[in-house]
Design a protein around this motif. Structure first.
Motif, short mmCIF file in Angstrom:
data_model
loop_
_atom_site.label_atom_id
_atom_site.label_comp_id
_atom_site.label_asym_id
_atom_site.label_seq_id
_atom_site.Cartn_x
_atom_site.Cartn_y
_atom_site.Cartn_z
N PHE A 46 -0.76 16.37 -2.22
CA PHE A 46 0.05 15.58 -1.28
C PHE A 46 0.97 16.48 -0.45
O PHE A 46 1.87 15.99 0.21
N LEU A 98 0.93 3.79 2.85
CA LEU A 98 0.63 4.35 1.53
C LEU A 98 -0.88 4.40 1.30
O LEU A 98 -1.40 5.41 0.79
N VAL A 99 -1.57 3.34 1.70
CA VAL A 99 -3.03 3.36 1.56
C VAL A 99 -3.60 4.54 2.35
O VAL A 99 -4.48 5.26 1.88
N LEU A 124 8.05 -3.17 5.04
CA LEU A 124 7.20 -3.08 3.86
C LEU A 124 5.74 -3.21 4.23
O LEU A 124 4.87 -2.52 3.68
N PHE A 125 5.46 -4.10 5.17
CA PHE A 125 4.09 -4.25 5.65
C PHE A 125 3.58 -2.91 6.18
O PHE A 125 2.50 -2.44 5.81
N LEU A 137 15.13 0.99 2.19
CA LEU A 137 14.98 -0.44 2.51
C LEU A 137 15.99 -1.33 1.81
O LEU A 137 16.62 -2.17 2.43
N ALA A 151 3.14 -0.33 3.33
CA ALA A 151 2.00 -0.57 2.44
C ALA A 151 0.75 0.05 3.03
O ALA A 151 0.00 0.76 2.35
N LEU A 152 0.54 -0.19 4.33
CA LEU A 152 -0.64 0.40 4.97
C LEU A 152 -0.52 1.92 5.02
O LEU A 152 -1.49 2.65 4.85
N GLU A 189 11.20 4.47 1.27
CA GLU A 189 11.36 3.10 0.78
C GLU A 189 12.74 2.87 0.17
O GLU A 189 13.23 1.75 0.17
N VAL A 190 13.33 3.93 -0.38
CA VAL A 190 14.67 3.78 -0.98
C VAL A 190 15.64 3.25 0.07
O VAL A 190 16.58 2.53 -0.25
N LEU A 230 -3.05 7.80 0.53
CA LEU A 230 -3.93 8.00 -0.62
C LEU A 230 -5.36 8.30 -0.18
O LEU A 230 -6.04 9.13 -0.79
N PHE A 278 7.40 9.12 0.69
CA PHE A 278 7.25 7.67 0.62
C PHE A 278 8.37 7.04 -0.20
O PHE A 278 8.94 6.02 0.18
N VAL A 279 8.70 7.66 -1.32
CA VAL A 279 9.73 7.10 -2.18
C VAL A 279 11.07 7.07 -1.44
O VAL A 279 11.75 6.04 -1.39
N ILE A 295 4.14 11.63 -1.35
CA ILE A 295 4.63 10.58 -2.24
C ILE A 295 6.16 10.64 -2.33
O ILE A 295 6.83 9.62 -2.33
#
Lengths: 501, 533
Positions: free
Chosen positions: B225, B201-202, B194-195, B167, B198-199, B164-165, B205, B160-161, B157
């Motif tokens: 994690f 991140l899924v 982002l597309f 972007l 998103a996948l 994305e930061v 999880l 991931f953060v 996680i």
């Protein structure tokens, strides 16, 4: 006697401490009424301050109750004060306070009947705080009407404006229609089970002999709430109402009223229908999927920022509904769904109120909410432009802004049960977020790149109250985004949604 | 019976302990740029000199901390995650602030710390229109925090953060300071990534919920994690589920690399981005994708990686050939370099898809080399554009006559890019091809050898398009329109300062590749331990 037996001898029949937040609000209502009636014109200026102070005062008993930590249950379990209720009471009160900050200048400068405005606002908030504790069909319905009827009037507050009248009328008609559907579903439930207590209903319909009737009742109740939370296809009132209503009222509807609808939906579904996942899960699944896809697609085409935020709010409602679509799989999934929905509602309130605060601030200069009128905002009011970007990209779920954590909890709740339905819905949430980014980013582009449409680049003067509202919302959006534990500690508390009784 | 079972289970469970403190050297290096960004916000817009000095100072402080990291890093134990910490962050989901570096992340961390000061120096006299150095530098600082954080994060996680930061600042850098088509390019970049994420991140999880649980320091039994624990925790995931999870990560990282067919955002983003944006994008951002494969996807799901390896290998080789052919067709110098990135990252991905430590070493070297060389090429493209106000290859020519130093530097960069032995590019490309000769056990040898041959053809094409580019731009005589243009000067002082470190490293790494291979090799072995290569 009965009551004493049900709640245990420690609790008196009326727990004044548990009712204290509501009592403070009732007191505030009385004070506002008296000041308005006897203070005349001279007291007008005091209205927003009084309301704000009153709302903050109502937070004090919420804090003491939370510190106390005891689950308090009254009226046979029809009214419960637990962590779940307290979290939402606090959310409603703080959101209400921010709405007062947003309204202060808008209402005063527009000369819009200040006394009545704040009285209705407080009345509606009272309904919301009651809703957080309601665990019985009657108290749910009473709370719903108490929070809705003042809101119908507030939506039409700009009395000489046709758009505002349309907003109020649409909201009113659709709201009453939804209430009727809801009541019909509730009456079926009562007819079948002989009880209005959600817990009793859950027990009674577990092995019922008329599943078709149960299904009808569940569907009607869920649909009734779907109107309130503006889920597709019951969303049609939202854009017109949002655009026509005074902007602070729009913020109030988009955040407070919607959150209250979700609280009610979540409480009823998880306490009364946990034994009926086969009925409510597919229904909510479909509602959530359609809501986020349609909401986002229509939002793409909007040219008015308030209307865009309305459709984005529709889409966000889809995200918030999603965890409930898998809440019936197990106790753990229900707990995660509650956590996801409450986390998202808190974050959603902060970022959406913030976005509306910027809209109000910009409209003070441009008098418009058209997206094009935001051109050049960064060049003449960089702070407002940056704030707006923070809110918009938080709505899009980009870390480190709070929205990402809200999305994460939704993903967690969807994936935890390990069902195919959950996975598919998670992917849909992911794809919908990508679509959403497009229109949020477009607004950012207009603010940062495009020139000011009329070449007027005098900075916007932001009044104190709006600045305070912006400070609160930006702070929440950033702090929760970087340190989600701050919020997770509250929403993840173990005795979260206790059924009471 | 049940009790006994529970007892053995609880004996098996991994215990996580808090180690280190938040205030460690990696935290400092990651968040220094963020502090710098805040300082920049406090400086008035008009004081341009102060803004530049603060931006440069911030990157230099970070780079200085990087030197401290180099001195503290135990090179004898490069396979271990070092210098980090493991403390609580979001306790309800047991997502933790776990940071640390090993031989895989160290080179990329250093690459980032090297590139950023150079980018700021280059920007000194080259703030692109519409100006506003305050926002320009502040965004670069935030971007830097995101990139550094991604390379040190060891929690999915947290990763991931940071991932994305990156972007938002990049979106604004392209969208505000970019070329004519910047709106289109920036939103395309944003949406594609982002597309993918998103996948991703899924997938993260799903991995979280399906893997075994650990005992947290606060005494709860929870999923984890933790990237370092997940390879052990994820062994119980069914093969089918693992394939899907890998697929989600594949799209997330594949978009970032970018792999064919997810690459279409890259040429647009590169072409439209301001020079420093292109440099950062090429030198560091693309590596986040390949790094993700090496750090997360493959070590955690080795069996799924084996099933996916042929797909990755084939797409990588398609990328090599397709990228090269596109290069041959380009008329714009910057766009050509962008497509060459697709081809070069194809080599890296081919090396990764072999799942061998030889391949991983090659891939890491290729990542660093590509960062240096393509970064250099984008700097050159930016400077060319500034002098000629065009990058249309047809209209250029005679660079060696008009600006001889710049012409020679371009020659060096082009030679390095096509993989000339003795320069850094060679060690990324040649071992990558060679690694496909002998892929990991269980992979289809015939297929990979075929891929190897096709990839080798790709190097010929690379030589073709690069030399042809150089010939058209640098040789010959300047066209009439630029012949007496006073704008066209040789390398300026700021350019010298910004470029020299890159040139030196391209040569040094080409001559002494061991300095990098020695660091990566032990760490690569750990990443691949589950493959058994």
């Amino acid at each position: 006697m009965n009551i004493l037996a049900a709640v245990g001898v420690d609790n008196p029949p009326l727990d004044w401490h548990a009712l204290a937040p509501e009592l403070v609000l009732v007191g505030l209502l009385a004070v506002l009424l008296l000041v308005d009636a006897f203070g005349g014109e001279r007291s007008r200026w005091a209205m927003p301050s009084l309301t704000g102070i009153g709302l903050l005062a109502a937070l004090i008993p919420v804090a003491t109750l939370a510190y106390d930590g005891v689950v308090r249950s009254m009226f046979d379990g029809a009214y419960v004060v637990d962590n779940y209720a307290l979290l939402f009471k606090a959310l409603f009160l703080i959101a209400g306070y921010v709405v007062v900050l947003l309204s202060t200048n808008y209402i005063a400068e527009g000369d819009y009947w200040e006394g009545e405005y704040y009285q209705l606002l407080v009345a509606s908030l009272l309904g919301m705080t009651v809703m957080a504790s309601a665990r019985d069909l009657i108290s749910v319905f009473l709370a719903l009407e108490l929070l809705s009827i003042p809101a119908y009037m507030l939506a039409a507050w700009r009395k000489r404006d046709l758009g505002s009248e349309e907003a109020g009328m649409k909201y009113y008609l659709m709201g009453v229609f939804a209430s009727a559907i809801l009541l019909y579903g509730m009456s079926l439930l009562y007819g079948m089970t002989g009880s209005t207590l959600l817990v009793d209903i859950a027990g009674a319909i577990e092995g019922t002999e008329v599943p078709a009737l149960v299904a009808l009742a569940v569907v009607l109740v869920v649909v009734g709430f779907a109107f309130k939370v503006s889920a597709v296809p019951f969303h049609t009132w939202a854009p017109d109402t949002y655009q026509g209503a005074p902007t602070p009222v729009t913020a109030f509807l988009a955040v407070g009223s919607k959150a209250a609808g979700f609280v009610a939906l979540m409480t009823v579904v998880l306490i009364a229908f946990p034994t009926q996942p086969r009925i409510f899960e597919p229904l909510i699944w479909a509602l959530a999927a359609v809501t986020m896809i349609v909401g986002n697609l229509i939002a793409l085409r909007q040219t008015n920022l308030v209307r865009m935020l309305a459709y984005s709010g529709v889409a966000q409602a889809g995200y918030i509904l999603a965890p409930l679509a898998v809440a019936g799989v197990s106790g753990a999934s229900a707990a995660m769904a509650v956590e996801a929905v409450s986390t998202y509602l808190v974050i959603y309130a902060a970022m959406n109120l913030g976005a509306f605060a910027v809209v109000i601030a910009v409209a003070r200069k441009t008098g418009s909410a058209e997206i094009d009128s935001y051109g050049g905002l960064f060049s003449y009011s960089p702070v407002l432009a940056v704030c707006m970007s923070v809110f918009l990209f938080s709505l899009a779920g980009i870390p480190p802004l709070a929205g990402w954590y809200g999305k994460l909890t939704i993903f967690l709740a969807l994936i935890e049960p390990g069902t195919l339905a959950g996975y598919i819905l998670a992917v849909i949430v992911g794809l919908a977020s990508v679509i959403a980014l497009f229109y949020y980013a477009r607004v950012a582009k207009v603010m940062f790149v495009d020139p000011a449409p009329d070449g007027d680049t005098t900075p916007i003067r932001v009044p104190m109250s709006l600045a305070a509202a912006l400070t609160i919302t930006v702070a929440v959006t950033l702090v929760v985004g970087v340190l989600p534990q701050v919020l997770a500690r509250v929403t993840g508390a173990e005795t979260f949604l206790s059924i009471g009784g | 019976m049940l009790l006994a079972q529970q007892l053995t289970e609880s004996a098996d469970i991994l215990e996580v302990a808090n180690t280190g403190s938040f205030w460690n050297i990696l935290t400092f290096v990651v968040f220094t740029p963020l502090v710098g960004a805040l300082v920049l916000l406090a400086i008035p817009k008009a004081n341009q000199q102060a803004l530049k000095v603060v931006a440069l100072g911030t990157t230099l402080v970070a780079a200085g901390l990087g030197v401290v990291i180099l001195t503290q890093f135990d090179f004898g134990d490069a396979s271990a995650k070092q210098l980090g910490a493991n403390i609580g962050w979001i306790e309800v989901i047991n997502s933790r602030y776990i940071v640390g570096i090993d031989g895989i992340s160290l080179p990329l961390l250093m690459l980032t710390l090297l590139i950023m000061p150079l980018v700021v120096i280059y920007s000194w006299n080259h703030i692109p229109s519409p100006g506003n150095p305050k926002a320009f530098f502040a965004l670069q600082m935030v971007l830097m925090t995101g990139m550094l954080g991604s390379f040190v994060a060891l929690d999915l996680i947290l990763f991931f953060v940071f991932f994305e930061v990156v972007l938002l600042p990049m979106y604004f850098l392209i969208g505000v300071w970019g070329g004519e088509q910047r709106q289109y390019a920036s939103i395309k970049f944003f949406l594609y990534t982002l597309f993918g994420s998103a996948l991703m991140l899924v997938a993260f999880l799903a991995l979280y919920f399906l893997s075994d649980e650990v005992l947290t320091p606060s005494g709860n039994v929870m999923h984890s994690f933790d990237m370092t624990l997940l390879p052990a925790l994820a062994t119980g995931i069914s093969a089918g589920a693992a394939l899907w999870i890998f697929g989600g990560m594949f799209i997330g990282f594949g978009v970032k690399v970018p792999m064919f067919p997810f690459h279409t955002w890259l040429p647009d983003a590169h072409t439209q981005a301001p020079t420093v944006g292109s440099v950062i994008l090429a030198a560091v951002l693309l590596k986040l994708g390949t790094y993700g494969f090496m750090r997360i996807a493959i070590p955690i799901l080795p069996d799924a990686a084996k099933s996916w390896a042929p797909v990755i290998g084939i797409l990588a080789v398609i990328g090599i050939i397709y990228g090269a052919l596109c290069c041959l067709a380009q008329t714009d110098m910057k766009r050509l370099i962008a497509f060459s990135s697709v081809a070069h990252m194809g080599f890296t991905m081919l090396a990764i898809s072999t799942l061998t430590d030889f391949g991983f070493n090659a891939a890491l070297f290729g990542m660093v080399a590509h960062g240096l060389i393509t970064g250099m090429l984008f700097f050159l493209a930016g400077s060319t554009k500034e002098r000629y106000h065009t990058l249309e290859i047809k209209r250029l020519g005679g660079l060696l006559k008009q600006a001889p130093h710049m012409g020679w530097i371009m020659g060096l960069a082009v030679m390095a890019s096509l993989g000339l032995p003795g320069l850094a590019g060679f060690w990324g490309e040649f071992p990558a091809i060679l690694s496909a000769y002998d892929p990991a056990e269980g992979l289809n040898v015939a297929l990979f050898r075929t891929l190897m041959v096709i990839a080798a053809v790709g190097t010929v094409l690379a030589a073709g398009y690069l030399l042809w580019l150089y010939q058209r731009v640098a040789f010959g005589t300047p066209s009439a329109e630029f012949e007496n243009d006073p704008n066209i000067v040789d390398v300026t002082t700021t350019e010298w300062i910004a470029w020299t470190p890159l040139i030196v490293l391209i040569v040094v790494l080409g001559m002494v590749p061991g300095i990098l291979f020695n660091v990566t090799n032990p760490a690569v072995g750990v990443a691949l331990s589950a493959i058994g290569a």
